[in-house]
Write a protein that holds these residues in place. Structure first.
Motif, PDB file in Angstrom:
ATOM      1  N   CYS A  28       0.856  -1.180   0.000  1.00 31.85           N
ATOM      2  CA  CYS A  28       0.000   0.000   0.000  1.00 31.85           C
ATOM      3  C   CYS A  28       0.890   1.226   0.000  1.00 31.85           C
ATOM      4  CB  CYS A  28      -0.870   0.027   1.246  1.00 31.85           C
ATOM      5  SG  CYS A  28      -1.659   1.617   1.499  1.00 31.85           S
TER       6      CYS A  28
ATOM      7  N   CYS B 363      -9.650  -2.590   0.647  1.00 30.61           N
ATOM      8  CA  CYS B 363      -8.548  -2.150   1.507  1.00 30.61           C
ATOM      9  C   CYS B 363      -9.116  -1.214   2.553  1.00 30.61           C
ATOM     10  CB  CYS B 363      -7.425  -1.478   0.717  1.00 30.61           C
ATOM     11  SG  CYS B 363      -7.684   0.273   0.395  1.00 30.61           S
ATOM     12  N   CYS B 414      -2.942   5.293  -5.867  1.00 31.36           N
ATOM     13  CA  CYS B 414      -3.821   4.665  -4.880  1.00 31.36           C
ATOM     14  C   CYS B 414      -5.233   4.556  -5.453  1.00 31.36           C
ATOM     15  CB  CYS B 414      -3.799   5.522  -3.620  1.00 31.36           C
ATOM     16  SG  CYS B 414      -5.093   5.150  -2.436  1.00 31.36           S
TER      17      CYS B 414
END
Ligand code: SF4
Ligand code: SF4
Lengths: 47, 456
Positions: A28, B363, B414
């Motif tokens: 991430c 996520c 992202c």
């Protein structure tokens, strides 16, 4: 060479041929988490 | 594709598709604005004429020859032939999980993306039963993957400490039975850290993320307790203690900068002076209406600040000392394979988040967005269609990324930010892109200088 100093001979292409094993760490990169760019990770293929 | 930029008095040239990096003189830098493949044997006359106002004609021709040589060696203007690897973008085993152990927090950080810890859906703590189910789920879905990652996240995970411990113990039992290896991490604000928690964390967690923003005034402005008082004094002490006892194991302190501290290099250096040498400080991502939000108007200042930070860090290195700033870490030689670089974080495919209710999301940043709920541990649902949708998200399925010079370092950004701020996981979030690219330029420059020194 006089005008150009190559400091990193690329190897990205080679990595593609053998890559994709998926053993490396998840990554991430958002602000709230582990946050390092993918490019910094280690390959874990031979671990 | 090439990308070139000037930084700290150097002209840097990146060959995007091979990853080759070169330092060039002004002539090469200018010449590259005028020539591109296919190359002729000799430098075109009109280019020589155009540049001969500034440079010697013979030098121009010689320089052209060098460019062509590197092109023939395939480390300049090398071809983009990675798209074929997009076929690797299929559903994979799940190997990493973010466990939302507590949707609750003892701080009220103004910028919290989780709405003060509860993700807008109510304060809750995960039960041990749900935690165990999450471990079982991860083991099952990981198929042949041996190394599994589990991040204890929140809210503030220390608010549900007993369950954290029990889950670790349970996972350690199960890993033996199943031939797996768990790698635990925990992210904490530090308020509840005690000696025995520090010892347990240092023993069991491969990485620990310690949240602190930097200088006291900066930290306490945003990272406040429920009663409004700041957290700096308490956490600096316990964090130092934890790090001192931790030995060589990984950790990092991580902070967020906002519009209030665009001079964030000061905060990075402050953390360094406190004795931390693994540091991550990054931009807040927030609704542009918020007073602390960073907007495009702040970019020039932010770019400058990254340059200042690079200089400050360079000074530390010149003194023979060590500090690691996460966003300047870049491995030019041995980074991950190109396929990993195309795919990025793997959210919703290799990585999922689980809430206290056992709900599964792609996520942690998608938690609470109903459209992205993937399933639930109790009813055994797990949306494979959504998994494939995320699996197919890579730099070649994102229009902006496909043509971006930074794609092999950024990996498409992202997905959550893309969705939240640009409406679709495939739409690059412009603000993040600009900051990302600047950081990359700084890190390539720092690496280039280091390699150039050793090459001499
Ligand atoms: S997210 Fe932005 S910076 Fe990253 S690869 Fe895509 S366009 Fe480039
Ligand atoms: S979508 Fe963003 S927040 Fe979620 S795992 Fe990927 S990089 Fe991290």
């Amino acid at each position: 060479m006089k005008h150009i100093k190559t400091i990193n001979k690329a190897n990205l292409k080679k990595t593609a041929e053998k890559g994709g094993c998926g053993k490396c760490q998840a990554s991430c990169q958002s602000a709230c988490k582990t946050s390092c760019t993918v490019a910094n990770q280690k390959c874990a293929k031979d671990e | 594709m090439i990308h070139k930029f000037k930084l700290s008095g150097f002209n840097i040239l990146l060959d995007v598709n091979s990853g080759g990096v070169h330092i060039v003189d002004d002539l090469t830098y200018d010449l590259l604005d005028n020539v591109e493949p296919p190359f002729a044997d000799e430098c075109p006359e009109e280019v020589v004429n155009k540049l001969s106002k500034l440079y010697d004609a013979e030098e121009i021709k010689e320089c052209y020859g060098e460019i062509v040589e590197l092109y023939n060696d395939k480390i300049l203007f090398s071809e983009d032939d990675y798209e074929k690897y997009a076929k690797f973008a299929v559903a994979s085993p799940v190997k990493a999980m973010c466990l939302h152990i507590a949707h609750d927090c003892n701080l009220r950080c103004e910028y919290c993306f989780a709405s003060t810890g509860d993700y807008g859906v109510g304060r809750k703590r995960m039960s041990l039963e749900t935690g165990k189910k999450a471990i079982d789920f991860l083991i099952e879905k990981s198929q042949d993957r041996k190394f599994l990652e589990l991040d204890f996240f929140g809210g503030e995970p220390l608010m549900n400490w007993d369950v954290v411990k029990e889950i670790v113990i349970y996972a350690r039992e199960r890993e033996k039975e199943c031939g797996k290896k768990f790698r635990f991490t925990i992210t904490t604000n530090g308020l509840l850290l005690t000696d025995d928690k520090i010892d347990f964390i240092n023993e069991e967690m491969s990485n620990v993320v310690l949240s602190i923003d930097g200088r006291k005034s900066v930290n306490d402005r945003m990272r406040k307790r429920v009663d409004g008082t700041g957290s700096y004094d308490k956490i600096t002490d316990v964090f130092k203690k934890l790090v001192d006892k931790r030995g060589d194991k990984e950790y990092y302190v991580r902070g967020t900068y906002t519009k209030y501290n665009l001079d964030f290099s000061e905060d990075v250096m402050h953390l360094y002076e406190l004795g931390f040498d693994q540091i991550s400080v990054e931009p807040v991502m927030a609704d542009p209406e918020m007073p602390y939000a960073i907007t495009e108007a702040d970019l020039p200042k932010i770019f400058k600040e990254y340059e200042i930070l690079a200089q400050k860090l360079q000074k530390v290195y010149d003194e023979g000392k060590f500090v690691n700033f996460f966003h300047f870490m870049l491995d030019l030689d041995q980074g991950p394979c190109a396929i990993k670089r195309l795919r990025g974080c793997g959210c919703g495919n290799e990585y999922v988040a689980v809430t206290p209710d056992g709900d599964i999301y792609p996520c942690h940043q998608f938690v609470g967005i109903d459209d992205f709920k993937m399933g639930n541990l109790d009813d055994g649902t797990f949306n494979q269609e959504m998994k494939s949708y995320f699996a197919a998200s890579h730099v070649y399925s994102k229009p902006e990324c496909k043509k971006c010079w930074a794609k092999f370092y950024c990996s498409g950004g992202c997905n959550a930010n893309n969705y939240i701020y640009e409406g679709d996981i495939h739409n690059a979030h412009k603000l993040s892109c600009e900051i990302q690219k600047k950081r990359l330029e700084c890190s390539i420059m720092m690496k280039a200088l280091k390699l150039a020194e050793t090459a001499e």
